[in-house]
Design an enzyme around this catalytic site. Sequence first.
Site, PDB file in Angstrom:
ATOM      1  N   GLY A 174       0.907  -1.199  -0.079  1.00 29.01           N
ATOM      2  CA  GLY A 174      -0.078   0.132  -0.112  1.00 29.01           C
ATOM      3  C   GLY A 174       0.837   1.272   0.081  1.00 29.01           C
ATOM      4  N   CYS A 175       0.371   2.340  -0.573  1.00 24.63           N
ATOM      5  CA  CYS A 175       1.063   3.535  -0.686  1.00 24.63           C
ATOM      6  C   CYS A 175       1.599   4.070   0.953  1.00 24.63           C
ATOM      7  CB  CYS A 175       0.173   4.768  -1.422  1.00 24.63           C
ATOM      8  SG  CYS A 175      -1.359   4.995  -0.668  1.00 24.63           S
ATOM      9  N   MET A 176       0.938   4.149   1.722  1.00 31.45           N
ATOM     10  CA  MET A 176       1.117   4.661   3.137  1.00 31.45           C
ATOM     11  C   MET A 176       2.096   3.455   3.770  1.00 31.45           C
ATOM     12  SD  MET A 176      -2.003   6.704   4.512  1.00 31.45           S
ATOM     13  CE  MET A 176      -3.443   5.762   4.106  1.00 31.45           C
TER      14      MET A 176
END
Length: 349
Positions: free
Chosen positions: A154-156
């Site tokens: 995931g991006c975060m």
Amino acid sequence: MSITDQRRRVAILGGSGFTGAELYRLLGRHPHFEVDFVSSESKAGFPVDKFYIGSVHKKKPSSLKFNKTAELDGHYDAIFSCLPTGTLPKIIRQVSEHADYIFNVSGDYRISDPELLKQHYPETLLNAFDGGWHYYVPEFSRIDPSVKVVNLPGCMAVATLYTLYPLVAHDLIEDRVVTDAKTGSSGGGKSTTEHHAERSHNFRAYKVHGHRHKPEVEHALALHLDRSVSLQFSVYSLDLPRGIMATSYSLLKEHVTAVDVKKAFYSSYASKPFLHYFNSGNGSPMIKTVVGTNYAEIGAYVEGRNCVSLATIDNLIKGAAGQAIQAANLYFGYPEDAGLQFAGEGAWP
């Protein structure tokens, strides 16, 4: 996985969302991949280049039209899936018959613990897949050619991993870490229910506890380093369309110095083409200078035993579409930066 002059045939599933649009745009300039199929349940039959805002200046639009996912046919070297989380597991057996590899940017195959899957990704657990899947961070993971699904972080989560990986890999910090991650509005996708009036000129916490990237980060550190941390992970909304800044607060172990931290980050990231570590005194990570690129900016700052490490990325590129292409490049034996070399990156001011 050897380099060949023949362009590889690829498909995009979930092509009408923000990440699908970025994949189509970036793959359109890739020297080795050619997009032959784009799916969208709501836009089926509509010309792809007439839908994408980024294609408005094309002199010769493609004749490609959106199709329903069920119309996927033939064989593809790679399928890039950016379907909503929970969708791919329902159709994974059908989709997997049509590709050598599926590069997935949704959350379905990011963790393997059954209890965590039940809590955060129940569809994955209900639709178990025996074709093999692999959680893959391009900078840290080994290629596993035996698996079918290559799942990207995931991006975060990946921004947080960049802040912590050198510290954990070199055993420099105590086990307790606090991370806050600030994200732009595109991270919620097109289906977000948050109104512009709520987000604009505002800054707020939207998930203080229980975000599913917390167990993902803990799982990823354990997977790659055989050691994890106890992570407090909170997420905040930024009044920006793109960009993430993750900030991790950790306590250095006794006798660990700022020089030790500097050496750890430099040795971990010096050879990574998309990771830019700011040595002390030469700047600090910003969102504006990574937006529109596949780069991450990373910094670590020490005062006594307190360490603050930061990372910034473009959530749609380094956190999703660009990272997926980077992974595909590595899996197929192409240069890691193929199709990801930008002429005007980091526009300033």
